[in-house]
Design a protein around this motif. Sequence first.
Motif, mmCIF file in Angstrom:
data_model
loop_
_atom_site.group_PDB
_atom_site.id
_atom_site.type_symbol
_atom_site.label_atom_id
_atom_site.label_comp_id
_atom_site.label_asym_id
_atom_site.label_seq_id
_atom_site.Cartn_x
_atom_site.Cartn_y
_atom_site.Cartn_z
ATOM 1 N N ILE A 201 0.833 -1.211 0.000
ATOM 2 C CA ILE A 201 0.000 0.000 0.000
ATOM 3 C C ILE A 201 0.865 1.257 0.000
ATOM 4 C CG2 ILE A 201 -1.512 1.363 1.501
ATOM 5 C CD1 ILE A 201 -2.974 -1.243 2.171
ATOM 6 N N VAL A 202 1.944 1.253 0.762
ATOM 7 C CA VAL A 202 2.830 2.419 0.816
ATOM 8 C C VAL A 202 3.441 2.701 -0.557
ATOM 9 C CG1 VAL A 202 4.996 3.299 1.755
ATOM 10 C CG2 VAL A 202 3.359 2.172 3.266
ATOM 11 N N VAL A 203 3.915 1.661 -1.220
ATOM 12 C CA VAL A 203 4.521 1.847 -2.552
ATOM 13 C C VAL A 203 3.488 2.365 -3.543
ATOM 14 C CG1 VAL A 203 5.639 0.667 -4.478
ATOM 15 C CG2 VAL A 203 6.270 0.076 -2.133
ATOM 16 N N ALA A 204 2.276 1.795 -3.496
ATOM 17 C CA ALA A 204 1.222 2.221 -4.427
ATOM 18 C C ALA A 204 0.868 3.690 -4.216
ATOM 19 C CB ALA A 204 -0.007 1.337 -4.244
ATOM 20 N N ARG A 205 0.795 4.130 -2.967
ATOM 21 C CA ARG A 205 0.467 5.533 -2.684
ATOM 22 C C ARG A 205 1.575 6.466 -3.168
ATOM 23 N NH1 ARG A 205 -1.974 4.645 3.482
ATOM 24 N NH2 ARG A 205 -4.003 3.813 2.788
ATOM 25 N N ALA A 206 2.823 6.057 -3.039
ATOM 26 C CA ALA A 206 3.937 6.880 -3.513
ATOM 27 C C ALA A 206 3.871 7.048 -5.033
ATOM 28 C CB ALA A 206 5.267 6.249 -3.099
ATOM 29 N N VAL A 207 3.568 5.963 -5.730
ATOM 30 C CA VAL A 207 3.451 6.024 -7.186
ATOM 31 C C VAL A 207 2.307 6.951 -7.594
ATOM 32 C CG1 VAL A 207 2.861 4.665 -9.234
ATOM 33 C CG2 VAL A 207 4.491 3.766 -7.563
ATOM 34 N N MET A 208 1.184 6.891 -6.874
ATOM 35 C CA MET A 208 0.041 7.747 -7.188
ATOM 36 C C MET A 208 0.390 9.222 -7.005
ATOM 37 S SD MET A 208 -3.905 7.591 -5.812
ATOM 38 C CE MET A 208 -3.531 7.931 -4.107
ATOM 39 N N ALA A 209 1.111 9.546 -5.951
ATOM 40 C CA ALA A 209 1.496 10.937 -5.705
ATOM 41 C C ALA A 209 2.388 11.473 -6.823
ATOM 42 C CB ALA A 209 2.206 11.052 -4.359
ATOM 43 N N VAL A 210 3.341 10.672 -7.252
ATOM 44 C CA VAL A 210 4.257 11.088 -8.320
ATOM 45 C C VAL A 210 3.494 11.289 -9.628
ATOM 46 C CG1 VAL A 210 6.210 10.370 -9.749
ATOM 47 C CG2 VAL A 210 6.291 10.037 -7.272
ATOM 48 N N ALA A 211 2.599 10.349 -9.949
ATOM 49 C CA ALA A 211 1.817 10.459 -11.188
ATOM 50 C C ALA A 211 0.928 11.698 -11.165
ATOM 51 C CB ALA A 211 0.967 9.200 -11.384
ATOM 52 N N GLY A 212 0.310 11.981 -10.005
ATOM 53 C CA GLY A 212 -0.547 13.152 -9.902
ATOM 54 C C GLY A 212 0.202 14.445 -10.135
ATOM 55 N N LEU A 213 1.361 14.587 -9.499
ATOM 56 C CA LEU A 213 2.159 15.794 -9.685
ATOM 57 C C LEU A 213 2.626 15.933 -11.130
ATOM 58 C CD1 LEU A 213 4.348 15.920 -6.449
ATOM 59 C CD2 LEU A 213 2.431 17.408 -7.063
ATOM 60 N N TRP A 214 2.970 14.818 -11.755
ATOM 61 C CA TRP A 214 3.447 14.845 -13.132
ATOM 62 C C TRP A 214 2.387 15.433 -14.063
ATOM 63 C CZ3 TRP A 214 7.555 14.602 -16.140
ATOM 64 C CH2 TRP A 214 7.385 14.336 -17.501
ATOM 65 N N PHE A 215 1.140 15.003 -13.921
ATOM 66 C CA PHE A 215 0.073 15.484 -14.798
ATOM 67 C C PHE A 215 -0.331 16.917 -14.472
ATOM 68 C CE2 PHE A 215 -1.088 10.818 -15.293
ATOM 69 C CZ PHE A 215 -0.524 10.734 -16.560
ATOM 70 N N VAL A 216 -0.438 17.229 -13.184
ATOM 71 C CA VAL A 216 -0.878 18.574 -12.795
ATOM 72 C C VAL A 216 0.146 19.629 -13.215
ATOM 73 C CG1 VAL A 216 -1.335 20.083 -10.822
ATOM 74 C CG2 VAL A 216 -2.375 17.836 -10.915
ATOM 75 N N ILE A 217 1.425 19.319 -13.010
ATOM 76 C CA ILE A 217 2.477 20.288 -13.344
ATOM 77 C C ILE A 217 2.897 20.170 -14.807
ATOM 78 C CG2 ILE A 217 4.831 21.030 -12.848
ATOM 79 C CD1 ILE A 217 4.428 19.995 -9.990
ATOM 80 N N GLY A 218 3.223 18.945 -15.221
ATOM 81 C CA GLY A 218 3.795 18.751 -16.553
ATOM 82 C C GLY A 218 2.816 18.948 -17.686
ATOM 83 N N LYS A 219 1.555 18.563 -17.500
ATOM 84 C CA LYS A 219 0.581 18.631 -18.600
ATOM 85 C C LYS A 219 -0.317 19.870 -18.547
ATOM 86 C CE LYS A 219 1.886 14.759 -20.422
ATOM 87 N NZ LYS A 219 2.558 14.745 -21.753
ATOM 88 N N HIS A 220 -0.600 20.363 -17.342
ATOM 89 C CA HIS A 220 -1.545 21.484 -17.226
ATOM 90 C C HIS A 220 -0.949 22.739 -16.607
ATOM 91 C CE1 HIS A 220 -5.303 19.560 -18.540
ATOM 92 N NE2 HIS A 220 -4.824 18.458 -18.000
ATOM 93 N N ASP A 221 0.255 22.646 -16.062
ATOM 94 C CA ASP A 221 0.878 23.804 -15.405
ATOM 95 C C ASP A 221 -0.084 24.444 -14.412
ATOM 96 O OD1 ASP A 221 2.819 25.711 -14.819
ATOM 97 O OD2 ASP A 221 2.131 27.077 -16.405
ATOM 98 N N LEU A 222 -0.645 23.592 -13.519
ATOM 99 C CA LEU A 222 -1.676 24.058 -12.600
ATOM 100 C C LEU A 222 -1.176 24.225 -11.167
ATOM 101 C CD1 LEU A 222 -4.997 22.361 -13.714
ATOM 102 C CD2 LEU A 222 -4.628 24.782 -13.256
ATOM 103 N N LEU A 223 0.124 24.228 -10.967
ATOM 104 C CA LEU A 223 0.669 24.529 -9.649
ATOM 105 C C LEU A 223 1.653 25.677 -9.770
ATOM 106 C CD1 LEU A 223 1.308 21.065 -7.925
ATOM 107 C CD2 LEU A 223 -0.598 22.640 -7.610
ATOM 108 N N ALA A 224 1.532 26.635 -8.875
ATOM 109 C CA ALA A 224 2.445 27.768 -8.830
ATOM 110 C C ALA A 224 3.466 27.549 -7.721
ATOM 111 C CB ALA A 224 1.659 29.058 -8.585
#
Length: 455
Positions: A201-224
């Motif tokens: 569960i810990v590994v899966a949650r870490a992967v989810m966090a990384v994927a979320g940041l990748w899309f929010v920042i890398g694809k939409h530039d939605l974090l300042a």
Amino acid sequence: MAGPQQGKFVTGNLMRHVVTMALSGALGLSFTFLVDFLALWWISQLRVEAMIAAVGIAGTIQFAVMSVAIGMMIGAVALVSRSIGMGERARARRIATVGIVLTTGLQALLAALIWVFRDPILLASGAEGEVLTLGSQFLALTLPSMPLLALGINASAILRAVGDAWRSMSVTMTAGLVAVVLDPVMIVWMGWGVAGAGISIVVARAVMAVAGLWFVIGKHDLLARPSVEDMATFFRPYFAIALPAIVTQLSTPFGNWILTREIAQFGEAAVAGWGVVMRLTILAFGGIFALSGAIGGIIGQNFGAGRIDRVAGAYWAALKFCAVYTMVTWVLMIAATGPVARSFGLSPEGVAVLRTFTHYAAGAFVFTGALFVANATFNNLARPLWSTLGNWFRDGLLMYPLALSGAMWLGAPGVLWANALANVAAGCLAAWFAWRYIRRLARAPVAPDRAKGWR
């Protein structure tokens, strides 16, 4: 006609928007909880009911922590979607950043507190003996990863707020796929049991966090870049929505805690059945649980654009989706009762709990969904306290007396009947009040930029 900088939800077919966002949200949410479901399933293959009961009770406790993250997520989605609906993307970026920073920080604090007091909390939840020992071990491993889970959930929600349904879904699907691979290896093949489930569960949650940041920042530039000025600017309007939403979300784990305590008196077998029911509920009814987040962005964008007529249309489209989804899922769950019971190796007491849910209580999710739709409506139309009242009417006022009576007259299955009755009553009232409020807005609109001191 909407301007080019306004959100995608202010035009187009509302039912299509609701179905697309709800189904993608359902897949994403189901994969989030698939991580816990698979851990419980692989644990069940060891055929030790104490392990199933321990992971089930520990999961209920973690759900309470996660509910805080979901409540804070609702605040971010409401303000981000309104900003996008008004064509203010730069403001949306700043709000999204504030939401993620505050959510992960608070999750870290809560996880640390529960980690320290996990044994007394487990005892208060009905755990004892081996169940207490194993539950404590599971929480010790998984609680430190709660900030990662909160980060992933919030990133996925921000993607939904801008209408990127599929990337939002893929964030949580990635975590589920990791669990599919790791669970059998760590729990069964390596023989780590409950500890293996926790590590997976810990590994899966870490992967989810990384994927979320990748899309929010890398694809939409939605974090300042985080700034003290933005924290000061948005703290009050953000928590004006987030705090009532947190209190609203905490009602569900509180209600589940009441139900778990009542079922615990009937032994490990009943608790094991209840643990399966809770995981199956979230997995099978992902579309209903996703409705609140799915229509939040739709309602928020149209409210920001001043389109109350489309807010009303989205509300009714969501209720129709809820009814159809529940009926289809209910039929499938009735058919799957036997295979699920055999797969988890449940004893007759556990099967009785499972069967009561799949054959009868599951139908009440029509009304549970109506409550969620009403909550999303209130949260995104500047009345978050109304959501709080609706949920606590169910979990704080109705649940305990109904559960006590159900357990007294019908045993462990009676607790599930109590849950169903509470959902029917709260869902009907909340849906009625939400529609009345939408009709009132249509006659005398509330400016979204003045709602709850947003500006």
